[in-house]
Design a protein around this motif. Structure first.
Motif, mmCIF file in Angstrom:
data_model
loop_
_atom_site.group_PDB
_atom_site.id
_atom_site.type_symbol
_atom_site.label_atom_id
_atom_site.label_comp_id
_atom_site.label_asym_id
_atom_site.label_seq_id
_atom_site.Cartn_x
_atom_site.Cartn_y
_atom_site.Cartn_z
ATOM 1 N N ILE A 47 8.072 8.175 2.893
ATOM 2 C CA ILE A 47 6.707 8.630 3.106
ATOM 3 C C ILE A 47 5.808 7.392 3.159
ATOM 4 O O ILE A 47 6.235 6.292 2.818
ATOM 5 C CB ILE A 47 6.218 9.567 1.983
ATOM 6 N N TYR A 48 4.578 7.581 3.589
ATOM 7 C CA TYR A 48 3.579 6.532 3.419
ATOM 8 C C TYR A 48 3.050 6.648 1.998
ATOM 9 O O TYR A 48 2.609 7.711 1.579
ATOM 10 C CB TYR A 48 2.437 6.697 4.418
ATOM 11 N N GLY A 49 3.106 5.569 1.249
ATOM 12 C CA GLY A 49 2.644 5.580 -0.136
ATOM 13 C C GLY A 49 1.375 4.773 -0.273
ATOM 14 O O GLY A 49 0.345 5.082 0.320
ATOM 15 N N VAL A 50 1.444 3.685 -1.050
ATOM 16 C CA VAL A 50 0.312 2.761 -1.150
ATOM 17 C C VAL A 50 0.456 1.813 0.036
ATOM 18 O O VAL A 50 1.068 0.758 -0.052
ATOM 19 C CB VAL A 50 0.310 2.019 -2.501
ATOM 20 N N ASP A 51 -0.113 2.232 1.148
ATOM 21 C CA ASP A 51 0.145 1.604 2.444
ATOM 22 C C ASP A 51 -0.992 0.684 2.883
ATOM 23 O O ASP A 51 -0.946 0.116 3.963
ATOM 24 C CB ASP A 51 0.358 2.719 3.475
ATOM 25 N N GLY A 52 -2.037 0.551 2.056
ATOM 26 C CA GLY A 52 -3.171 -0.292 2.412
ATOM 27 C C GLY A 52 -2.973 -1.731 1.960
ATOM 28 O O GLY A 52 -1.989 -2.072 1.304
ATOM 29 N N SER A 53 -3.932 -2.577 2.314
ATOM 30 C CA SER A 53 -3.891 -3.985 1.931
ATOM 31 C C SER A 53 -4.812 -4.225 0.741
ATOM 32 O O SER A 53 -6.035 -4.106 0.866
ATOM 33 C CB SER A 53 -4.346 -4.871 3.104
ATOM 34 N N PRO A 54 -4.256 -4.535 -0.442
ATOM 35 C CA PRO A 54 -5.103 -4.756 -1.614
ATOM 36 C C PRO A 54 -5.884 -6.066 -1.508
ATOM 37 O O PRO A 54 -5.394 -7.050 -0.961
ATOM 38 C CB PRO A 54 -4.111 -4.798 -2.780
ATOM 39 N N ILE A 55 -7.103 -6.038 -2.022
ATOM 40 C CA ILE A 55 -7.971 -7.216 -2.064
ATOM 41 C C ILE A 55 -8.326 -7.471 -3.531
ATOM 42 O O ILE A 55 -8.684 -6.541 -4.259
ATOM 43 C CB ILE A 55 -9.267 -6.970 -1.264
ATOM 44 N N ALA A 56 -8.228 -8.719 -3.970
ATOM 45 C CA ALA A 56 -8.619 -9.095 -5.339
ATOM 46 C C ALA A 56 -9.734 -10.127 -5.272
ATOM 47 O O ALA A 56 -9.703 -11.024 -4.427
ATOM 48 C CB ALA A 56 -7.424 -9.646 -6.104
ATOM 49 N N LYS A 57 -10.709 -9.992 -6.169
ATOM 50 C CA LYS A 57 -11.860 -10.890 -6.154
ATOM 51 C C LYS A 57 -12.429 -11.008 -7.567
ATOM 52 O O LYS A 57 -12.462 -10.035 -8.309
ATOM 53 C CB LYS A 57 -12.923 -10.317 -5.211
ATOM 54 N N ASP A 58 -12.877 -12.223 -7.915
ATOM 55 C CA ASP A 58 -13.592 -12.425 -9.175
ATOM 56 C C ASP A 58 -15.036 -11.991 -8.975
ATOM 57 O O ASP A 58 -15.714 -12.474 -8.051
ATOM 58 C CB ASP A 58 -13.549 -13.892 -9.592
ATOM 59 N N ILE A 59 -15.495 -11.066 -9.817
ATOM 60 C CA ILE A 59 -16.879 -10.593 -9.737
ATOM 61 C C ILE A 59 -17.515 -10.649 -11.125
ATOM 62 O O ILE A 59 -16.825 -10.569 -12.144
ATOM 63 C CB ILE A 59 -16.973 -9.175 -9.136
#
Length: 201
Positions: A47-59
């Motif tokens: 199946i399609y699961g966590v199929d997106g591109s994660p972004i990490a950033k210091d905020i």
């Protein structure tokens, strides 16, 4: 290193050793996990699961720096989720939201994991109106925006894609990373032609 996978999890790996540190199942994924079960022994259904591109950033908010990860589900759903990964071995869930146009419902999870359901038929507050969110294929951008004399950290992303509904996907969202992903601005891009081309952002 943070990687989404079609097993329905976001995986975290130590970049030096390659060891997996943990995996996280977004609440938007829970209702789809049983779709992977096969009647054949030692088999699973893709199946399609966590199929997106994660972004990490210091905020910086609430008087301290944090590292926040924000990710869409890609073809795995019409939603996004956020984690505080300041301590990379012990993440904290921040929020998630999902649009379910077939059920005419919007779901929002707060930092405690409590899900709030909002139906389309009831007047939805603009800060929770994700009803134009399609398949979350847009990779978000995290930026600090002016907010009076201060700044506010937000995620900006396109509303995604829908193969069946031209009113879904044709928007840009600006959501508040400091306040449970509430919508600060939704910019709708309406199709005025009759070309039958599916709108998407």
């Amino acid at each position: 290193v943070y990687v989404g996978a079609n097993d329905g999890m976001l995986h975290a790996f130590d970049s030096t050793t390659g060891e997996e540190l943990w995996a996280f199942i977004p609440p938007t994924m829970l209702q789809d996990l049983d779709k992977m079960v096969s009647v054949k022994a030692n088999k699973s259904i893709s199946i399609y699961g966590v199929d997106g591109s994660p972004i990490a950033k210091d905020i910086f908010y609430d008087n301290k720096w944090r590292t926040v990860l924000f990710s869409g589900m890609g073809k795995g759903g019409k939603g996004y989720f956020a984690l505080d990964i300041t301590n990379p071995t012990s993440p904290t869930f921040l929020f998630a939201f999902e649009n379910q146009p077939l059920n005419n419902k919007i779901y929002h999870w707060d930092s405690s994991g409590t899900r709030i359901e909002r139906g389309y038929a009831i007047s939805i507050s603009p800060e929770y109106d994700y009803s134009r969110l399609g398949d979350s294929l847009s990779t978000p951008v995290i930026v600090a925006m002016p907010n009076g004399t201060d700044t506010k950290w937000v995620a900006v992303f396109g509303a995604g894609y829908s193969a069946t509904d031209n009113t879904i996907g044709s928007s840009i969202f600006v959501v508040d990373l400091e306040d449970s992903g509430k919508i600060l601005q939704r910019i709708d891009l309406m199709d005025t032609g009759s070309d039958n081309i599916t709108n998407s952002m």
